[in-house]
Scaffold this active site. Structure first.
Site, PDB file in Angstrom:
ATOM      1  N   ILE A  50      -0.465  15.461  -1.857  1.00 32.77           N
ATOM      2  CA  ILE A  50      -0.692  15.512  -3.302  1.00 32.77           C
ATOM      3  C   ILE A  50      -0.528  14.095  -3.868  1.00 32.77           C
ATOM      4  O   ILE A  50       0.532  13.498  -3.687  1.00 32.77           O
ATOM      5  CB  ILE A  50       0.327  16.437  -3.994  1.00 32.77           C
ATOM      6  CG1 ILE A  50       0.393  17.795  -3.282  1.00 32.77           C
ATOM      7  CG2 ILE A  50      -0.032  16.612  -5.469  1.00 32.77           C
ATOM      8  CD1 ILE A  50       1.522  18.695  -3.795  1.00 32.77           C
ATOM      9  N   LYS A  69      10.218   8.613   3.000  1.00 29.10           N
ATOM     10  CA  LYS A  69      10.949   8.828   1.732  1.00 29.10           C
ATOM     11  C   LYS A  69      12.394   8.360   1.801  1.00 29.10           C
ATOM     12  O   LYS A  69      12.922   7.825   0.831  1.00 29.10           O
ATOM     13  CB  LYS A  69      10.922  10.291   1.321  1.00 29.10           C
ATOM     14  CG  LYS A  69      11.261  11.258   2.438  1.00 29.10           C
ATOM     15  CD  LYS A  69      10.107  12.201   2.645  1.00 29.10           C
ATOM     16  CE  LYS A  69      10.132  12.820   4.007  1.00 29.10           C
ATOM     17  NZ  LYS A  69       8.807  13.283   4.420  1.00 29.10           N
ATOM     18  N   ARG A 128       5.130   7.176  23.316  1.00 35.98           N
ATOM     19  CA  ARG A 128       4.381   8.080  24.192  1.00 35.98           C
ATOM     20  C   ARG A 128       3.074   8.475  23.509  1.00 35.98           C
ATOM     21  O   ARG A 128       2.959   8.381  22.290  1.00 35.98           O
ATOM     22  CB  ARG A 128       5.221   9.321  24.524  1.00 35.98           C
ATOM     23  CG  ARG A 128       5.611  10.180  23.333  1.00 35.98           C
ATOM     24  CD  ARG A 128       6.598  11.262  23.714  1.00 35.98           C
ATOM     25  NE  ARG A 128       7.951  10.739  23.845  1.00 35.98           N
ATOM     26  CZ  ARG A 128       8.812  10.560  22.814  1.00 35.98           C
ATOM     27  NH1 ARG A 128       8.449  10.874  21.589  1.00 35.98           N
ATOM     28  NH2 ARG A 128      10.013  10.076  23.000  1.00 35.98           N
ATOM     29  N   VAL A 154       6.144  11.291  -0.884  1.00 30.59           N
ATOM     30  CA  VAL A 154       6.481  12.427  -1.753  1.00 30.59           C
ATOM     31  C   VAL A 154       5.347  13.439  -1.760  1.00 30.59           C
ATOM     32  O   VAL A 154       4.197  13.098  -2.033  1.00 30.59           O
ATOM     33  CB  VAL A 154       6.749  11.954  -3.200  1.00 30.59           C
ATOM     34  CG1 VAL A 154       7.077  13.136  -4.097  1.00 30.59           C
ATOM     35  CG2 VAL A 154       7.882  10.934  -3.234  1.00 30.59           C
ATOM     36  N   LYS A 213      12.985  12.493  -2.349  1.00 27.95           N
ATOM     37  CA  LYS A 213      11.689  12.500  -3.053  1.00 27.95           C
ATOM     38  C   LYS A 213      11.908  12.486  -4.563  1.00 27.95           C
ATOM     39  O   LYS A 213      11.204  11.793  -5.301  1.00 27.95           O
ATOM     40  CB  LYS A 213      10.887  13.725  -2.626  1.00 27.95           C
ATOM     41  CG  LYS A 213      10.505  13.700  -1.149  1.00 27.95           C
ATOM     42  CD  LYS A 213       9.995  15.072  -0.690  1.00 27.95           C
ATOM     43  CE  LYS A 213       9.628  15.070   0.790  1.00 27.95           C
ATOM     44  NZ  LYS A 213       9.438  16.448   1.298  1.00 27.95           N
TER      45      LYS A 213
END
Lengths: 434, 434
Positions: B134, B103, B46, B130, B203
């Site tokens: 960052i 992950k 969608r 993860v 993670k």
């Protein structure tokens, strides 16, 4: 595969650290890089007592290294603008890759050096030039490459940050702390580069270029030092909810880029306001990622060596791997993974917070202490609250020293079986992270 | 050079963010990567209302993308273990590079996927898997490659950290905050993955593998959730000088590796103890670098897209550049540097802290206020101390709103000319950094 041969020029603090890290972690590094990294020659005027160079050939002339046909990569760690400049150009001319920790050299002569390196098809890597062991150049240049960087701000001179931290925490004056920093070896005999912001401006110039995509323009950076800061202003700032930090700021605006190093008030609840002592930190704000922060040791023998050697690994990976698989998925080469086991939780070590609901009668504390001591569990702190509720139960809170979890499990079973203890014991792990 | 053609599978939060960042920052990204990145096909069930996909071809079948001969890189953003697993294997089989934010997929099926990718000589990149935006995988895998990693510890689930922050700051209970997090969209309808630590364990498994050089072993990770934490323990921890965080810890020991996710007390003066709300942070301790910390948004539309697109830029740089010059020195390609100017300090904007030594007679404050207001300088806060010394001078401390420095210079000249002001005005710049 044959090891890559490296020549280290300069065996001072960073040179010695680089040699030591390459020796100590040789196996770990080869597992990552896919082949060994061998120090094949060192140029140094005198030995470094913290460094056992063994049988490694040593010359007094740095240009011996730049001209040695055996050497693949020249590591420039002599510092300064003049000799270092000549050395790096000579190494490039001879087709060698270069790794340097020299911020002054890159900030002032980087544009020329990079042009020469492109001409010759060699790598010039300089992660150690900014913020010591923090991989902030890699973070900005590669990790944040999706972003339009709006601004960055950094505590990028450890000496200055040590002085400001001491002024605030201990109410000391600038000249007093500076004298101590010099005695401790944090500050040079001539502290101008550090306290007047020149060193920080070199680093900021480099960060701004890689963040915004502009040529290096050190001569345009504004610098203002911390030597005129008074304790009065440090205290007033505190009262207003701020910390004073010597900050390098680079910011994008419609009319141009701001590039400035000066004492700065920062709200005390920001993480970066709480970066103290000789530590460094850089905040980077991008339009997609928002604000990020990178923190660590900004100087020192091995932290700076950490970045020098990471650059060496990058060079080796680029020289060695097929370009389509430059960095191994799991950081280490697939045939070099370790079979060291992952431990069950009972074999893991931690400190523990325990909350025991004690029935308020004498002797429970002694019983608790005995159970712990019989299992070799030492108590770091203990807090006993008054009975708060009608049931007369007294919460007893303990923090233990580090111990294997199995022993805590045994102790908890014994504690819960005590007549004077009600219900389950709450157990939460404690980590000091220092 | 022709743009690299990318197919995005999944147009939810991260997929929509990835599309938008690639569109908005197309020029900036091409200046870094050396060529354009074009979204040539999207697979989505969608449309995403936050995403104007314009004329980009859309298919309902993800395997159309994996089999499209036009596509160079498949971006897997559908999540889950089953379809995503098939999709990634099919893309690799067809010789396409893969970028994923998944992950669970990497933690559970990574060993198999990487083996297939090596066989086919394609890249599989997973920075976004993860800690969202960052670049912590890059930091560990490349930036800290000199180090024997001793341990790492991370706040790597934003939902859990939001709940714990609220419990501490506002004295709320776990179920109360969880209900709000669900209403705000931070937590899923079934919050098990977040609050029981499964997401964090995925993670942590990935981080541990790249830190220590071990195969992915998700089934060995210990997980303990935060659902049983009580406000009482949060308060006792506070009283003892600790914060409770839901931490993933991976640690090297002689007998094996610890791999564990659980509520953890951390001394409240550690930076990571002060990471609040939905933010993430990872500490990594290496034998050379010491402790480092990486902080930023761990989830969300554009922060996660930031990492997905950084991986795309890595892929394009590896596909395009000669291996000896993979990442440009200044992050942007040498012929794509900007000539936007660096501003003189007078044209830079900041807030200002001003300390004025006023002679203690009436009217000085009014004169000061007039001088500032005439120059369009607004006052954020003001503090007037009592006269402390025999000279009868009263320190008046002001913090202004942001303004161009030239105006402050003019104002300071006028203030110093006042009859009622003694000596120079102290001026320190203020940055909010938010």
């Amino acid at each position: 595969m044959k090891p890559v041969k490296v020549g280290i020029c300069g065996l001072g603090t960073v040179g010695g650290g680089t040699f030591n890290v390459l020796e100590r972690n040789a196996e770990e590094i080869a597992r990552r890089a896919g082949r060994g990294i061998e120090v094949a020659q060192i140029a140094a005027r005198r030995p470094n007592p913290k460094c056992d160079t063994g049988a490694t050939p040593i010359t007094a002339d740095i240009f011996d290294v730049a001209c040695n046909p055996e050497i693949d990569v020249v590591v420039e760690l002599i510092g300064g603008y003049t000799l270092a400049h000549e050395l790096v150009l000579k190494a490039i001319e001879n087709g060698k890759h270069v790794v340097t920790a020299n911020k002054a050299l890159i900030a002032v002569h980087g544009n020329e050096i990079f042009a020469k390196a492109r001409e010759k098809g060699v790598i010039v890597a300089f992660e150690a030039a900014v913020a010591g062991g923090i991989p902030v150049i890699k973070a900005i240049r590669e990790g944040l490459s999706a972003n339009r960087i709006n601004w960055l701000a950094g505590i990028i001179n450890g000496t200055g940050n040590f002085i400001l931290s001491e002024m605030r925490e201990k109410g000391r004056t600038f000249p007093d702390v500076l004298a101590e920093a010099q005695a401790l070896g944090y500050a040079e005999a001539d502290p101008t580069f550090d306290v007047e912001g020149i060193d920080a401006a070199h680093k900021l110039t480099i960060l701004a270029s890689i963040a915004f995509g502009i040529p290096l323009q050190f001569d345009k950076a504004y610098t203002e030092g911390i030597s005129k800061l008074t304790s009065a202003d440090v205290n007033y700032a505190d009262a207003l909810g701020y910390r004073i930090k010597h900050l390098g700021v680079a910011r994008r605006t419609e009319s141009g880029f701001e590039l400035r190093v000066h004492p700065t008030l920062i709200p005390s609840d920001r993480l970066i306001a709480n970066v103290n002592g000789v530590m460094n930190a850089v905040m980077v704000n991008g339009d997609a990622v928002g604000s990020t922060l990178y923190y660590g040791a900004g100087a020192g023998m091995e932290p700076t060596a950490s970045s020098v050697v990471a650059d060496l690994v990058d060079v080796v990976r680029a020289m060695t791997s097929d370009p389509e698989n430059r960095v191994p998925h799991l950081a280490f080469q697939p045939d070099a993974l370790s079979d060291h086991p992952i431990l069950p939780i009972e074999a893991c070590e931690s400190a523990y917070y325990l909350r025991i609901q004690a029935k308020d009668h004498p002797g429970v504390l002694a019983q608790v202490a005995t159970i712990l001591s019989e299992r070799g569990i030492n108590i770091e702190s203990i807090m006993q609250k008054e009975a708060e509720e009608q049931d007369g139960l007294v919460p007893m809170i303990l923090v233990t020293h580090r111990v294997i979890e199995q022993r805590i499990n045994d102790a908890i079973a014994a504690l819960e079986a005590l007549e004077g203890v009600s219900g389950p014991v709450v157990r939460i792990r404690v980590e000091q992270l220092n």
